[in-house]
Design a protein around this motif. Sequence first.
Motif, mmCIF file in Angstrom:
data_model
loop_
_atom_site.group_PDB
_atom_site.id
_atom_site.type_symbol
_atom_site.label_atom_id
_atom_site.label_comp_id
_atom_site.label_asym_id
_atom_site.label_seq_id
_atom_site.Cartn_x
_atom_site.Cartn_y
_atom_site.Cartn_z
ATOM 1 N N PRO A 83 23.472 -3.076 -48.017
ATOM 2 C CA PRO A 83 22.818 -4.022 -48.916
ATOM 3 C C PRO A 83 22.051 -3.367 -50.059
ATOM 4 N N HIS A 84 21.748 -2.085 -49.930
ATOM 5 C CA HIS A 84 20.929 -1.393 -50.925
ATOM 6 C C HIS A 84 21.700 -0.223 -51.515
ATOM 7 N N HIS A 85 21.440 0.046 -52.786
ATOM 8 C CA HIS A 85 22.083 1.192 -53.441
ATOM 9 C C HIS A 85 21.103 1.934 -54.337
ATOM 10 N N GLU A 86 19.838 1.891 -53.952
ATOM 11 C CA GLU A 86 18.815 2.580 -54.728
ATOM 12 C C GLU A 86 18.755 4.064 -54.346
ATOM 13 N N MET A 87 18.543 4.336 -53.047
ATOM 14 C CA MET A 87 18.407 5.713 -52.571
ATOM 15 C C MET A 87 19.249 5.919 -51.316
ATOM 16 N N LEU A 88 19.880 7.088 -51.241
ATOM 17 C CA LEU A 88 20.636 7.485 -50.055
ATOM 18 C C LEU A 88 20.067 8.803 -49.557
ATOM 19 N N VAL A 89 19.712 8.851 -48.287
ATOM 20 C CA VAL A 89 19.282 10.091 -47.653
ATOM 21 C C VAL A 89 20.442 10.547 -46.781
ATOM 22 N N ASN A 90 21.032 11.686 -47.129
ATOM 23 C CA ASN A 90 22.199 12.205 -46.422
ATOM 24 C C ASN A 90 21.776 13.257 -45.411
ATOM 25 N N LEU A 91 21.953 12.931 -44.122
ATOM 26 C CA LEU A 91 21.655 13.879 -43.050
ATOM 27 C C LEU A 91 22.915 14.566 -42.539
ATOM 28 N N THR A 92 24.075 14.229 -43.126
ATOM 29 C CA THR A 92 25.340 14.780 -42.647
ATOM 30 C C THR A 92 25.637 16.119 -43.312
ATOM 31 N N ARG A 93 26.718 16.722 -42.867
ATOM 32 C CA ARG A 93 27.171 17.979 -43.470
ATOM 33 C C ARG A 93 28.325 17.744 -44.430
ATOM 34 N N ARG A 94 28.495 16.508 -44.868
ATOM 35 C CA ARG A 94 29.605 16.183 -45.763
ATOM 36 C C ARG A 94 29.077 15.436 -46.989
ATOM 37 N N THR A 95 29.879 15.410 -48.025
ATOM 38 C CA THR A 95 29.546 14.627 -49.210
ATOM 39 C C THR A 95 29.860 13.165 -48.898
ATOM 40 N N ILE A 108 19.565 16.470 -47.369
ATOM 41 C CA ILE A 108 18.606 17.133 -46.488
ATOM 42 C C ILE A 108 19.347 18.244 -45.744
ATOM 43 N N ILE A 109 18.930 19.482 -46.000
ATOM 44 C CA ILE A 109 19.609 20.656 -45.460
ATOM 45 C C ILE A 109 18.643 21.405 -44.544
ATOM 46 N N SER A 110 19.064 21.623 -43.315
ATOM 47 C CA SER A 110 18.184 22.261 -42.321
ATOM 48 C C SER A 110 18.170 23.782 -42.477
ATOM 49 N N THR A 111 17.472 24.427 -41.574
ATOM 50 C CA THR A 111 17.407 25.885 -41.540
ATOM 51 C C THR A 111 18.627 26.483 -40.829
ATOM 52 N N ASP A 112 19.437 25.650 -40.185
ATOM 53 C CA ASP A 112 20.649 26.093 -39.510
ATOM 54 C C ASP A 112 21.624 26.686 -40.533
ATOM 55 N N GLU A 113 22.177 27.848 -40.253
ATOM 56 C CA GLU A 113 23.027 28.535 -41.232
ATOM 57 C C GLU A 113 24.291 27.751 -41.568
ATOM 58 N N GLU A 114 24.913 27.109 -40.576
ATOM 59 C CA GLU A 114 26.117 26.315 -40.862
ATOM 60 C C GLU A 114 25.782 25.123 -41.751
ATOM 61 N N ASP A 115 24.661 24.475 -41.472
ATOM 62 C CA ASP A 115 24.224 23.346 -42.285
ATOM 63 C C ASP A 115 23.931 23.823 -43.713
ATOM 64 N N ARG A 120 25.317 24.312 -49.485
ATOM 65 C CA ARG A 120 25.633 25.099 -50.692
ATOM 66 C C ARG A 120 26.962 24.651 -51.298
ATOM 67 N N LYS A 121 27.939 24.363 -50.455
ATOM 68 C CA LYS A 121 29.237 23.884 -50.958
ATOM 69 C C LYS A 121 29.070 22.556 -51.699
ATOM 70 N N ARG A 122 28.260 21.658 -51.127
ATOM 71 C CA ARG A 122 28.040 20.374 -51.791
ATOM 72 C C ARG A 122 27.310 20.565 -53.113
ATOM 73 N N TYR A 123 26.333 21.454 -53.135
ATOM 74 C CA TYR A 123 25.593 21.720 -54.363
ATOM 75 C C TYR A 123 26.542 22.174 -55.472
ATOM 76 N N VAL A 124 27.399 23.119 -55.145
ATOM 77 C CA VAL A 124 28.362 23.634 -56.128
ATOM 78 C C VAL A 124 29.301 22.521 -56.592
ATOM 79 N N ALA A 125 29.772 21.698 -55.669
ATOM 80 C CA ALA A 125 30.692 20.613 -56.031
ATOM 81 C C ALA A 125 30.017 19.597 -56.945
ATOM 82 N N TYR A 126 28.766 19.220 -56.630
ATOM 83 C CA TYR A 126 28.039 18.291 -57.487
ATOM 84 C C TYR A 126 27.806 18.900 -58.869
ATOM 85 N N LYS A 127 27.460 20.183 -58.886
ATOM 86 C CA LYS A 127 27.175 20.864 -60.155
ATOM 87 C C LYS A 127 28.427 20.907 -61.036
ATOM 88 N N LYS A 128 29.578 21.176 -60.433
ATOM 89 C CA LYS A 128 30.840 21.209 -61.190
ATOM 90 C C LYS A 128 31.135 19.847 -61.819
#
Length: 141
Positions: A83-95, A108-115, A120-128
């Motif tokens: 019902p809402h499209h103002e803010m999305l908080v993504n806790l997943t490891r996918r886009t 939201i990215i944890s201290t876990d290395e895999e996360d 980082r992959k999502r950051y690069v994809a968004y930046k591109k």
Amino acid sequence: MTRIDFHTNIPDKLAYACRLARKAYAARAKVVVLAENAAQAEELNASLWTVSDLDFIPHVLAGDPLAPQTPIVITFEESAELPHHEMLVNLTRRTPANFTQFARVFEIISTDEEDAAEGRKRYVAYKKQSYPLTHFVAGQS
């Protein structure tokens, strides 16, 4: 265009999501929280009831009849009717497939290395794709 905020080095993603939800609710914003799976969605649902002794943070799971009137909606299904499209908080490891429907996305990215590596992959994809990005590292001023 969707604004994307990366919050990294987060020791506890659920506690952090609860604090973000509380802050958004105080600002009268509407938020969808995308959990990794049903178990995490249920854990977040329970956590929002106990985030503070003094705060009530109205929230429901996606699909609840009260979702359109409730400022915080939790889902683990990207295909859920939201019902809402103002803010999305993504806790997943996918886009999230539907992230462009939102004005703002919090990754939201944890201290876990895999996360962190997936973040980082999502950051690069968004930046591109030239999305406006900000980066906040927890524990740094």
